[in-house]
Design an enzyme around this catalytic site. Structure first.
Site, PDB file in Angstrom:
ATOM      1  N   ARG A  83      -7.893   5.799  11.242  1.00 30.98           N
ATOM      2  CA  ARG A  83      -7.836   4.332  11.336  1.00 30.98           C
ATOM      3  C   ARG A  83      -7.725   3.815  12.761  1.00 30.98           C
ATOM      4  O   ARG A  83      -8.292   2.787  13.104  1.00 30.98           O
ATOM      5  CB  ARG A  83      -6.640   3.808  10.540  1.00 30.98           C
ATOM      6  N   GLU A 119       8.906  -0.850   3.857  1.00 29.85           N
ATOM      7  CA  GLU A 119       8.306  -0.879   5.190  1.00 29.85           C
ATOM      8  C   GLU A 119       9.353  -1.102   6.282  1.00 29.85           C
ATOM      9  O   GLU A 119       9.147  -0.730   7.435  1.00 29.85           O
ATOM     10  CB  GLU A 119       7.217  -1.963   5.242  1.00 29.85           C
ATOM     11  N   SER A 145       2.889   3.698   1.098  1.00 29.86           N
ATOM     12  CA  SER A 145       3.854   2.720   0.591  1.00 29.86           C
ATOM     13  C   SER A 145       4.241   3.028  -0.843  1.00 29.86           C
ATOM     14  O   SER A 145       5.311   2.644  -1.304  1.00 29.86           O
ATOM     15  CB  SER A 145       3.292   1.308   0.672  1.00 29.86           C
ATOM     16  N   LEU A 146       3.365   3.730  -1.553  1.00 30.17           N
ATOM     17  CA  LEU A 146       3.703   4.143  -2.919  1.00 30.17           C
ATOM     18  C   LEU A 146       4.894   5.081  -2.880  1.00 30.17           C
ATOM     19  O   LEU A 146       5.832   4.974  -3.663  1.00 30.17           O
ATOM     20  CB  LEU A 146       2.514   4.881  -3.548  1.00 30.17           C
TER      21      LEU A 146
END
Ligand SMILES: Cc1cc2nc3c(=O)[nH]c(=O)nc-3n(C[C@H](O)[C@H](O)[C@H](O)COP(=O)(O)OP(=O)(O)OC[C@H]3O[C@@H](n4cnc5c(N)ncnc54)[C@H](O)[C@@H]3O)c2cc1C
Length: 258
Positions: free
Chosen positions: A10, A95, A111-112
């Site tokens: 990314r 987060e 995030s899961l």
């Protein structure tokens, strides 16, 4: 930019888009998925299809305008494996927390893990705790005074967001960070005389979080994952520790009003 093109990590894709936008003076670049079958796109990406359509972009026929944005914050409040912090009675999760599962780059769907695993663990830990709020360690909260007019905080928030995006965002350097710190200092009135209102306190929190990000970015004199230093473009030349740990006291060198 990379042999894997848009499937590169990314940070690589982000910098490539940023570079194209900067040199072409563009607001965005375009993602073209029209080579994929319309039925597949609608079934595989129903939300993206519907959202783009609302804005007049049919992804089965049109190119999709895209630009980098803040997706996830690696780092945060240091916790143990049950979300506990160094302050008894304070847990952090999601987060906001730094549980140690993230590296320097964002991995898809972490995030899961944060939500499902740590959310459950923290819930259980809080349930087991016998600590009452009154027993929590005294944290030396500042005396709060009458807040300044709302417009002043809103202006700080707007300018802080812009500064963080432009100077502490995708590409950083000692020059851009020092400039941001100087600007930050001009907002120190928010911390010196903390006002009693949600807006005043949230502005204060934003300034504290941004100071920690600037300090860490300044200390890490290498490029790694989402942290890219234009003046230290390769990783490992001056490696910093895995995690940079900051306390209020350690921030005071550059941010005296903290
Ligand atoms: C564009 C985008 C795409 C993403 N895609 C993915 C993905 O595909 N997979 C993945 O795993 N992650 C993804 N993420 C990251 C993921 O969405 C977040 O990491 C995750 O939602 C964080 O959850 P959270 O509960 O910690 O925080 P949040 O979801 O931000 O929840 C915080 C909540 O606190 C509330 N709040 C704020 N201030 C106050 C206050 N003062 N009082 C009371 N409440 C307050 C907010 O309204 C909010 O509801 C994406 C993020 C973005 C921006």
């Amino acid at each position: 930019y990379h042999p894997d093109a848009e499937l590169a990590p990314r940070d690589v894709v982000t910098r490539a888009i940023w570079d194209e936008m900067k040199h072409g003076k563009l607001q965005n670049v375009f993602l073209d998925v029209t080579h994929l079958k319309p039925g597949f796109l609608k079934e595989r990406f129903p939300m993206i299809y519907a959202t783009c359509l609302q804005y007049g972009v049919d992804i089965t026929q049109d190119q999709i305008p895209v630009a980098p944005s803040a997706h996830y914050l690696m780092g945060g409040i240091k916790t143990g494996l049950f979300g506990e912090t160094s302050l008894p009675g304070l847990w952090a999760v999601g987060e906001a927390a730094c549980t140690g599962v993230h590296g320097a780059n964002r991995l898809a769907s972490n995030s899961l893990l944060e939500g499902l695993v740590f959310g459950m663990r923290v819930g259980q830990a809080v349930g087991r705790s016998s600590l009452s709020p009154a027993e929590g360690e005294k944290v030396g909260l500042p005396r709060l005074s009458r807040p300044a007019p709302a417009e002043r905080y809103l202006l700080v928030q707007k300018e802080l967001r812009e500064k963080m995006w432009n100077n502490v965002g995708i590409i950083r350097s000692e020059t851009s960070l020092s400039e941001a710190i100087a600007r930050w200092t001009s907002w120190s009135w928010v911390l010196k005389k903390p006002g009693l209102s949600r807006l005043a306190l949230e502005t204060r929190n934003m300034l504290l979080a941004s100071a920690a990000m600037m300090e860490a970015a300044l200390r890490r004199k290498e490029s790694i994952g989402a942290h890219y230093r234009e003046d230290f473009p390769s990783s490992g030349t001056n490696p910093s520790p895995d995690h940079i740990r900051l306390t209020r006291t350690s921030l005071r060198k550059h941010f005296t009003s903290i």
